[in-house]
Motif scaffolding. Structure first.
Motif, mmCIF file in Angstrom:
data_model
loop_
_atom_site.group_PDB
_atom_site.id
_atom_site.type_symbol
_atom_site.label_atom_id
_atom_site.label_comp_id
_atom_site.label_asym_id
_atom_site.label_seq_id
_atom_site.Cartn_x
_atom_site.Cartn_y
_atom_site.Cartn_z
ATOM 1 N N VAL A 20 0.842 -1.205 0.000
ATOM 2 C CA VAL A 20 0.000 0.000 0.000
ATOM 3 C C VAL A 20 0.869 1.244 0.000
ATOM 4 O O VAL A 20 0.623 2.202 -0.747
ATOM 5 C CB VAL A 20 -0.940 0.001 1.235
ATOM 6 C CG1 VAL A 20 -1.641 1.347 1.372
ATOM 7 C CG2 VAL A 20 -1.962 -1.121 1.123
ATOM 8 N N ALA A 21 1.897 1.247 0.845
ATOM 9 C CA ALA A 21 2.806 2.399 0.922
ATOM 10 C C ALA A 21 3.536 2.607 -0.406
ATOM 11 O O ALA A 21 3.688 3.748 -0.872
ATOM 12 C CB ALA A 21 3.813 2.194 2.054
ATOM 13 N N ARG A 22 3.964 1.506 -1.019
ATOM 14 C CA ARG A 22 4.678 1.608 -2.301
ATOM 15 C C ARG A 22 3.757 2.171 -3.391
ATOM 16 O O ARG A 22 4.170 3.037 -4.169
ATOM 17 C CB ARG A 22 5.219 0.242 -2.706
ATOM 18 C CG ARG A 22 6.047 0.278 -3.998
ATOM 19 C CD ARG A 22 6.564 -1.101 -4.360
ATOM 20 N NE ARG A 22 7.536 -1.576 -3.399
ATOM 21 C CZ ARG A 22 7.363 -2.622 -2.606
ATOM 22 N NH1 ARG A 22 6.228 -3.302 -2.657
ATOM 23 N NH2 ARG A 22 8.302 -3.003 -1.778
ATOM 24 N N ASP A 23 2.522 1.671 -3.416
ATOM 25 C CA ASP A 23 1.572 2.155 -4.424
ATOM 26 C C ASP A 23 1.276 3.646 -4.232
ATOM 27 O O ASP A 23 1.231 4.405 -5.210
ATOM 28 C CB ASP A 23 0.265 1.362 -4.346
ATOM 29 C CG ASP A 23 0.432 -0.073 -4.818
ATOM 30 O OD1 ASP A 23 1.453 -0.354 -5.487
ATOM 31 O OD2 ASP A 23 -0.443 -0.902 -4.513
ATOM 32 N N HIS A 24 1.069 4.058 -2.979
ATOM 33 C CA HIS A 24 0.782 5.471 -2.706
ATOM 34 C C HIS A 24 1.986 6.335 -3.070
ATOM 35 O O HIS A 24 1.839 7.410 -3.660
ATOM 36 C CB HIS A 24 0.425 5.651 -1.232
ATOM 37 C CG HIS A 24 -0.199 6.973 -0.931
ATOM 38 N ND1 HIS A 24 -0.558 7.376 0.337
ATOM 39 C CD2 HIS A 24 -0.520 8.026 -1.750
ATOM 40 C CE1 HIS A 24 -1.070 8.594 0.290
ATOM 41 N NE2 HIS A 24 -1.052 9.010 -0.957
ATOM 42 N N ALA A 25 3.178 5.842 -2.712
ATOM 43 C CA ALA A 25 4.391 6.597 -3.024
ATOM 44 C C ALA A 25 4.579 6.721 -4.533
ATOM 45 O O ALA A 25 4.958 7.788 -5.038
ATOM 46 C CB ALA A 25 5.607 5.915 -2.398
#
Length: 239
Positions: free
Chosen positions: A145-150
């Motif tokens: 999730v963090a990677r996608d948002h970033a």
């Protein structure tokens, strides 16, 4: 597109880029990742410790088995040698068998206690393993999730930077310098739009004479109150 609209669009793009960079730097998902990673490490350590404690109990049980085997062998050997012994030797043998019986009772008592401990330890270890697997799954999910948002924010930042370059290139160097100076002075809020007689940012109503002077001037003036760049709407003047 008018220069005034270009300035407003440039400001909107720059503000969007600033917000995206701030969000990326303070990505809330990364805080959650850190918390889940800390939880995972703690559960991993507890699981490892629990495993070590279980192995210690199993080792103790194995030692008891060896002791029991040794005692039983001693009882067997003593009983086999009992025939033909004199009275004193028989008494000594009875004392020896009594001590062996007490030792076997002690071994059985210790085994019962250790078996109960082993049962509890296995249940605790199974529960910890379940929690560890759940924490690992949650951590992997949150990392994604963090990677996608970033990635989304990074693409947005790149897009806004490209738009900035395009819009800035359409402005004169003097106008661009004014915008950059005002943007730095007013933390990105460099340009406002005159809406009737009220600037869109400072919201200080201008006198009619000031409004008329602004409309008689160029499309881009200066707010007499906050001194930001002020885009004068020709449509408002005509209406």
């Amino acid at each position: 597109m008018s220069m005034g609209q270009t300035l407003l669009d440039l400001q909107a793009s720059d503000l969007a880029r600033i917000r995206a960079k701030k969000t990326l730097a303070e990505l809330p998902e990364l805080k959650m990742v850190a918390q889940l990673r800390h939880l995972y490490k703690r559960l991993k350590a507890e699981t490892t410790q629990c495993f070590a404690e279980r192995k210690d109990i199993e080792t103790s049980l194995a030692e008891l088995d060896e002791q029991e085997t040794t005692c039983n062998q001693a009882v067997y050997d003593a009983q086999r040698e009992a025939s033909g012994l004199d009275y004193r030797a028989v008494q000594d043998l009875e004392v020896k068998l009594s001590l062996l019986a007490k030792q076997l009772d002690k071994i059985q008592h210790q085994r019962t206690s250790l078996c109960e401990q082993l049962k509890i330890q296995k249940e605790r270890e199974a529960a910890l393993n379940d929690k560890l697997q759940q924490a690992e799954h949650a951590l992997r999910t949150q990392v994604e999730v963090a990677r996608d948002h970033a990635d989304t924010l990074t693409l947005q930042i790149e897009s806004e930077e490209q738009l900035h370059q395009k819009l800035a290139a359409s402005l004169s160097s003097d106008l661009l310098e004014l915008y950059q100076a005002a943007s730095q002075q007013f933390s990105g809020l460099a340009v406002e739009l005159l809406e009737g007689s009220v600037p869109s940012l400072c919201r200080m109503k201008l006198a009619d004479a000031a409004v008329e002077d602004l409309h008689r001037g160029s499309e881009i003036g200066e707010c007499p109150y906050c001194h930001r760049m002020l885009v004068v709407s020709r449509e408002s003047n005509e209406s």
